[in-house]
Design an enzyme around this catalytic site. Structure first.
Site, short mmCIF file in Angstrom:
data_model
loop_
_atom_site.label_atom_id
_atom_site.label_comp_id
_atom_site.label_asym_id
_atom_site.label_seq_id
_atom_site.Cartn_x
_atom_site.Cartn_y
_atom_site.Cartn_z
N LYS A 181 0.87 -1.18 0.00
CA LYS A 181 0.00 0.00 0.00
C LYS A 181 0.90 1.22 0.00
O LYS A 181 1.43 1.63 1.03
CB LYS A 181 -0.89 -0.02 1.26
N GLU A 256 8.57 1.12 11.40
CA GLU A 256 9.68 2.08 11.22
C GLU A 256 9.04 3.45 11.25
O GLU A 256 8.33 3.84 10.33
CB GLU A 256 10.36 1.87 9.85
N CYS A 290 13.50 10.08 7.75
CA CYS A 290 13.31 9.69 9.15
C CYS A 290 14.64 9.69 9.91
O CYS A 290 14.66 9.83 11.11
CB CYS A 290 12.66 8.33 9.22
N GLU A 389 9.47 16.01 15.49
CA GLU A 389 9.99 15.72 14.16
C GLU A 389 9.38 16.70 13.17
O GLU A 389 8.15 16.80 13.08
CB GLU A 389 9.64 14.29 13.75
P1 NAP Z 1 2.02 8.48 7.50
O1 NAP Z 1 1.05 9.57 7.37
O2 NAP Z 1 2.09 7.77 8.78
O3 NAP Z 1 1.70 7.47 6.31
C1 NAP Z 1 2.47 6.32 6.07
C2 NAP Z 1 1.64 5.34 5.29
O4 NAP Z 1 0.57 4.87 6.11
C3 NAP Z 1 0.96 5.92 4.05
O5 NAP Z 1 0.92 4.92 3.04
C4 NAP Z 1 -0.42 6.23 4.56
O6 NAP Z 1 -1.40 6.33 3.56
C5 NAP Z 1 -0.67 5.03 5.45
N1 NAP Z 1 -1.73 5.19 6.42
C6 NAP Z 1 -2.28 6.34 6.90
N2 NAP Z 1 -3.26 6.06 7.78
C7 NAP Z 1 -3.35 4.70 7.86
C8 NAP Z 1 -4.17 3.81 8.59
N3 NAP Z 1 -5.09 4.25 9.43
N4 NAP Z 1 -3.98 2.49 8.43
C9 NAP Z 1 -3.02 2.02 7.61
N5 NAP Z 1 -2.22 2.82 6.87
C10 NAP Z 1 -2.37 4.16 7.00
O7 NAP Z 1 3.48 8.97 7.19
P2 NAP Z 1 3.93 9.83 5.94
O8 NAP Z 1 3.33 11.18 6.16
O9 NAP Z 1 3.68 9.14 4.67
O10 NAP Z 1 5.52 9.81 6.12
C11 NAP Z 1 6.18 10.61 7.01
C12 NAP Z 1 6.53 9.86 8.28
O11 NAP Z 1 7.14 8.61 8.02
C13 NAP Z 1 7.51 10.58 9.14
O12 NAP Z 1 7.07 10.62 10.47
C14 NAP Z 1 8.79 9.77 9.04
O13 NAP Z 1 9.66 9.85 10.11
C15 NAP Z 1 8.27 8.42 8.83
N6 NAP Z 1 9.27 7.58 8.14
C16 NAP Z 1 9.97 6.66 8.85
C17 NAP Z 1 10.93 5.87 8.24
C18 NAP Z 1 11.70 4.85 9.01
O14 NAP Z 1 12.28 3.97 8.42
N7 NAP Z 1 11.73 4.90 10.32
C19 NAP Z 1 11.16 6.01 6.87
C20 NAP Z 1 10.44 6.96 6.17
C21 NAP Z 1 9.48 7.74 6.82
P3 NAP Z 1 -1.79 7.79 2.99
O15 NAP Z 1 -0.69 8.23 2.14
O16 NAP Z 1 -3.04 7.55 2.23
O17 NAP Z 1 -2.01 8.68 4.19
#
Ligand code: NAP
Ligand code: MG
Length: 487
Positions: A181, A256, A290, A389
């Site tokens: 996804k 992650e 991240c 963050e």
């Molecule tokens: P996000 O809003 O948490 O979204 C991540 C993924 O989860 C997207 O595909 C999102 O879909 C999906 N999602 C949202 N709500 C969900 C739910 N209720 N159930 C299942 N899936 C759901 O994060 P983001 O804004 O894309 O990315 C930024 C964040 O990712 C930052 O906090 C960053 O630190 C973190 N990150 C961490 C790592 C690591 O390896 N630790 C790597 C990269 C990024 P939608 O796009 O449709 O919302």
């Protein structure tokens, strides 16, 4: 698919399935203009993808499905996929660069990394061995590594291609089938990887992709009973909800999540290298990383001179169009995200941090998601820009006096993903690396990720490890088999 394609949709069972789901346009971060339409996978289509993946996994009978395929077959297909990615590297890099707004030179490196990742796990497919154990009962006790079944892989928008590779490669190598996804904003490279996988000989239904919202496609994946594992990369907030929802089905979970990593610079560090790294370890991917070292801790005798050197580097960055090979910083992923980052810059100013440079919206790019990288000095541990963050090009610097103080400042966060220590004293480098509470740390280096080494966080940064041979544990079940030798 090429850049002229105008409609994207789910890839399930080895082909595109274009249902009549909600259509939305992907917007170019450079100028805010729509450039490609995507049909979102609904809950029903996502469930169909899971059922397709479950059928492709097979029913456990020998020779039935990917779950019982030979390691040689899986290895061959993944080697083939690595080669196809290399052959299509420029196309994939262009797609990623345009979709995310990422400088093309970074996207090219990421295409190469994705290929290497599939090749690494192609080589690992026949090395996930069990053990024989000297049990008290005598006889023969041994362990088998078995695939889990269908894995739901949820991807963020910052490194869509690389993170899709990190999750799918070990999952597929061990005989799992996957439903990916991607983030709503960035589905394109995951879809292309699934097509290339099919071309490389990955059977239909083994590698599926459902572009769709988190609320619908994401939730469906997390709750579907046939999904045995969720690997999620994204925000801490969403990750907590994913873990809670996965508990109902007793699914395995890898998370992650976010980070607020520290870059610790001692006065004896190699000045030029540390100053260059202080810039790139927070500004890579325009800070949407991240692992970004968004907190800069500098030993006091060096502090003023170091902040000045970093400011000079910030001022000389080549901000430009993503497709230009000389561009170092492109736009952020979306105007909404740019505005969220800009709000942090306002918070930093109103909380009394000193804005040394940047933070404005560049005049020559009036449209789109642009922001000049911002450097704050004289920050303090309670400020919002130091605690939260930001996920954008914002660096917060503060001085420290003693090694102990550097460690306690670095650990003054709920996160724990990455970090760096810069010093000529290797003993100190090792001491500090041991004492910082984090999943990954480097000494005299800005690196966070090596495909061969485990990667992941502690605390609010997540649970479990990806990459390296460690990832094989998280995509397999251990079965104990005992054979009685007394009869
Ligand atoms: P996000 O809003 O948490 O979204 C991540 C993924 O989860 C997207 O595909 C999102 O879909 C999906 N999602 C949202 N709500 C969900 C739910 N209720 N159930 C299942 N899936 C759901 O994060 P983001 O804004 O894309 O990315 C930024 C964040 O990712 C930052 O906090 C960053 O630190 C973190 N990150 C961490 C790592 C690591 O390896 N630790 C790597 C990269 C990024 P939608 O796009 O449709 O919302
Ligand atoms: Mg989000």
């Amino acid at each position: 698919m090429s850049l002229t394609t105008t409609l994207e949709c789910a890839f399930v069972g080895g082909r595109r399935i274009n249902h009549s789901g909600d259509r939305s346009a992907l917007v170019d971060p450079v100028d805010g203009k729509p450039w490609i339409e995507v049909t979102a996978a609904s809950a029903a289509e996502t469930a169909h993808a899971v059922e397709t993946a479950s059928a492709a996994f097979g029913n456990g009978a020998p020779g039935n499905g990917w779950g019982r395929s030979s390691s040689a077959e899986r290895s061959r297909a993944l080697f083939g996929l690595a080669t196809l990615i290399e052959e299509h590297a420029e196309e994939l890099a262009q797609l990623e660069s345009r979709n995310v707004g990422k400088p093309i030179r970074e996207a090219r490196d990421e295409a190469a990394l994705a290929a290497r990742c599939y090749r690494y796990y192609a080589g690992a497919a026949d090395k996930a061995a069990g053990a024989t154990l000297p049990v008290a009962a005598g006889g023969l006790s041994l362990t088998l590594r078995e695939p889990l079944g269908v894995c739901g892989l949820i991807i963020p928008w910052n490194f869509p291609m690389v993170i899709t590779a990190w999750k799918t490669a070990p999952a597929l190598a061990l005989g799992n089938t996957v439903v990916v996804k991607p983030a709503t904003l960035t589905p394109l490279t995951a879809l292309r990887l699934a097509e290339l996988a099919t071309q490389a000989g990955v059977p239909d239904g083994v590698f599926n992709v459902v572009p769709g919202s988190g609320a619908e496609a994401g939730e469906t994946l997390v709750r579907h009973p046939a999904v045995r594992k969720i690997s999620f990369t994204g925000s801490t907030e969403v990750g907590v909800g994913v873990m809670r929802a996965a508990a109902d089905g007793i699914k395995r979970v890898t998370l992650e999540l976010g980070g607020k990593s520290a870059n610790i610079v001692f006065a004896d560090a190699d000045f030029e290298r540390a100053a260059d790294a202080a810039v790139w370890s927070v500004l890579g991917n325009a800070g949407q990383d991240c692992c970004a070292r968004s907190r800069l801790l500098v030993e006091r005798p060096l502090y003023d001179r170091f902040v000045e050197a970093v400011a000079e580097r910030f001022a000389n960055l080549r901000l430009g169009l993503p497709h230009d090979a000389s561009t170092e910083i492109g736009p952020l992923v979306s105007v909404a995200h740019r505005d969220a980052v800009a709000a942090y810059i306002d918070a930093g100013k109103s909380e009394g941090a000193r804005l040394v440079c940047g933070g404005g919206m560049p005049q020559r790019f009036a449209q789109g998601a642009w922001l000049e990288p911002a450097l704050f000095a004289d920050t303090s541990p309670r400020m919002k820009i130091v605690r939260e963050e930001i996920f954008g090009p914002v660096l917060a610097a503060m001085p420290f006096d003693k090694e102990d103080e550097a460690v306690s400042l670095a650990n003054d966060t709920t996160y724990g993903l990455s970090g760096s220590v810069w010093t000529a004293d290797l003993g100190r480098g090792v001491r500090v690396a041991r004492r910082v509470r984090t999943g990954v740390i480097s000494v005299n280096s800005a690196s966070s990720v090596h495909l061969e080494a485990p990667f992941g966080g502690v605390g609010s940064s997540g649970l479990g490890r990806e990459l390296g041979m460690a990832a094989l544990d998280s995509y397999s079940e251990t079965k104990s088999v005992y054979i009685d030798d007394s009869v």
